[in-house]
Scaffold this active site. Structure first.
Site, PDB file in Angstrom:
ATOM      1  N   THR A 236      17.483  -5.812 -26.978  1.00 35.66           N
ATOM      2  CA  THR A 236      16.484  -6.874 -26.878  1.00 35.66           C
ATOM      3  C   THR A 236      15.456  -6.419 -25.863  1.00 35.66           C
ATOM      4  OG1 THR A 236      17.980  -8.678 -27.452  1.00 35.66           O
ATOM      5  CG2 THR A 236      16.190  -9.270 -26.021  1.00 35.66           C
TER       6      THR A 236
ATOM      7  N   VAL B 186      21.150 -15.519 -36.548  1.00 33.22           N
ATOM      8  CA  VAL B 186      20.196 -15.731 -35.465  1.00 33.22           C
ATOM      9  C   VAL B 186      20.963 -15.749 -34.148  1.00 33.22           C
ATOM     10  CG1 VAL B 186      18.564 -17.375 -34.453  1.00 33.22           C
ATOM     11  CG2 VAL B 186      18.585 -17.006 -36.933  1.00 33.22           C
ATOM     12  N   GLY B 187      20.474 -14.995 -33.170  1.00 34.61           N
ATOM     13  CA  GLY B 187      21.163 -14.928 -31.880  1.00 34.61           C
ATOM     14  C   GLY B 187      20.572 -15.884 -30.859  1.00 34.61           C
ATOM     15  N   ASP B 188      20.781 -15.562 -29.606  1.00 33.99           N
ATOM     16  CA  ASP B 188      20.314 -16.428 -28.509  1.00 33.99           C
ATOM     17  C   ASP B 188      18.826 -16.289 -28.218  1.00 33.99           C
ATOM     18  OD1 ASP B 188      20.912 -13.744 -27.668  1.00 33.99           O
ATOM     19  OD2 ASP B 188      20.663 -14.397 -25.591  1.00 33.99           O
TER      20      ASP B 188
ATOM     21  N   GLY C 243      22.294  -9.517 -24.516  1.00 35.29           N
ATOM     22  CA  GLY C 243      23.740  -9.318 -24.654  1.00 35.29           C
ATOM     23  C   GLY C 243      24.172  -9.892 -25.981  1.00 35.29           C
TER      24      GLY C 243
HETATM   25  N1  ASP Z   1      20.884 -11.127 -27.532  1.00 37.18           N
HETATM   26  C1  ASP Z   1      20.532 -10.352 -28.697  1.00 37.18           C
HETATM   27  C2  ASP Z   1      21.130 -10.992 -29.912  1.00 37.18           C
HETATM   28  O1  ASP Z   1      22.280 -11.376 -29.883  1.00 37.18           O
HETATM   29  C3  ASP Z   1      20.958  -8.927 -28.617  1.00 37.18           C
HETATM   30  C4  ASP Z   1      20.768  -8.234 -27.290  1.00 37.18           C
HETATM   31  O2  ASP Z   1      20.263  -8.818 -26.358  1.00 37.18           O
HETATM   32  O3  ASP Z   1      21.131  -7.068 -27.164  1.00 37.18           O
HETATM   33  O4  ASP Z   1      20.477 -11.055 -30.914  1.00 37.18           O
END
Ligand code: ASP
Length: 295
Positions: free
Chosen positions: A162, A191-193, A213
């Site tokens: 990210t 969909v992530g955070d 993360g």
């Molecule tokens: N947080 C991001 C997601 O889960 C991935 C990342 O930050 O590495 O989509």
């Protein structure tokens, strides 16, 4: 408005998916130049919001991180992008989820915020909005996106990455912006955070936060807003709040990191993964670029 304050701060991150076996010299050099450019912007009086968005846009087109050009395709071979932005001065926010073919997902998020009617648009609707706004579209996805494995961690199955930025400007305003291609090999529609205000991104008049993360854990922990709540209701310092919020991610079984700034220009960039690509500068500290070393 002419500001008399000399306090400013900026942190950027290129993701907590970092593998000690990989060579990140290119990313380090990029982060060094990026943070210097951001420092100039803030010193010239640019807003925290403009600076944070500019940092993320640069990272999105660099192809060096798992966001924008460096994003990995999902299981169906399609790149789907998530991004969000929040302006701490007025708590306005904008976000896109599972957006396809936008060169700058963060710009789409910002336009949604500027329009003011919605906070988030997803999928087809987000794409239609980006096109209607005349935003730059990836002409040929087959050739635009670059090899992602070298930017992430744990290989193509488990990796993720990210980009994000938090800024405090000379007027005392805070802003946060985050953009991602998500986790490698994700299911279509996952969909992530990152686009979720309060999970991956948060800014108010006390703190700005951008997380990275395994997103599922950050969503369940409500991490970005958790940092703010610990400071506002619990009286925690920035360091205490960020450490506790990240410990909660760990307690649930996840890992990652975050960058955060308070209105005094204090800096926190903790992580509990192997590393986190990051850089910071303020009126009190000279620019630092780090990946594996603790703060
Ligand atoms: N947080 C991001 C997601 O889960 C991935 C990342 O930050 O590495 O989509």
């Amino acid at each position: 408005m002419i500001s008399t304050s000399t306090t400013y701060a900026l942190i950027v991150h290129g993701g907590a998916g970092a593998d000690p076996a990989l060579d990140y010299r290119e990313q380090e050099a990029h982060l060094r130049a990026l943070i210097a450019g951001g420092q100039k912007r803030l010193l010239a009086g640019e807003s925290a919001l403009d600076t944070a968005v500019a940092m993320v846009k640069d990272m999105e087109t660099s192809g060096l991180y798992v966001a924008g050009k460096g994003s990995a395709p999902n299981r169906d071979g399609i790149v789907e992008l998530d991004a969000s932005v929040m302006d701490g001065s007025n708590r306005q926010a904008g976000a896109v989820a599972a957006l396809r073919n936008a060169v700058h997902p963060i710009e789409a998020a910002r336009r949604i915020m500027a329009e003011g009617r919605y906070v988030m648009l997803a999928g087809e609707g987000a794409g239609a909005f980006a096109r209607a706004q005349g935003l730059e579209i990836v002409a040929d996805p087959a050739t635009y996106y670059v090899d992602h494995v070298k930017h992430g961690s744990g290989g193509a199955q488990e990796g993720h990455g990210t980009v994000g930025a938090v800024a405090l400007d000379l007027s005392g305003n805070l802003a946060a912006a985050t953009s991602t291609g998500g986790t490698f090999n994700k299911m279509a529609g996952r969909v992530g955070d990152t686009p979720l205000i309060g999970a991956g991104t948060w800014a108010d008049d006390g703190v700005a936060v951008s997380c990275t993360g395994l997103g599922e854990y950050f969503i369940r922990a409500g991490t970005a807003r958790d940092v703010s709540a610990r400071m506002t209701y619990g009286g925690a310092s920035l360091n205490e709040a960020t450490a506790a919020a990240l410990a909660e991610v760990k307690r649930l079984g996840g890992d990652g990191g975050l960058i955060a700034l308070d209105r005094q220009g204090n800096i926190a960039m903790p992580f509990n993964s192997k590393g986190m690509k990051r850089a910071a500068v303020s009126d009190k500290i000279a620019a630092v670029v780090r990946i594996f070393e603790p703060e």
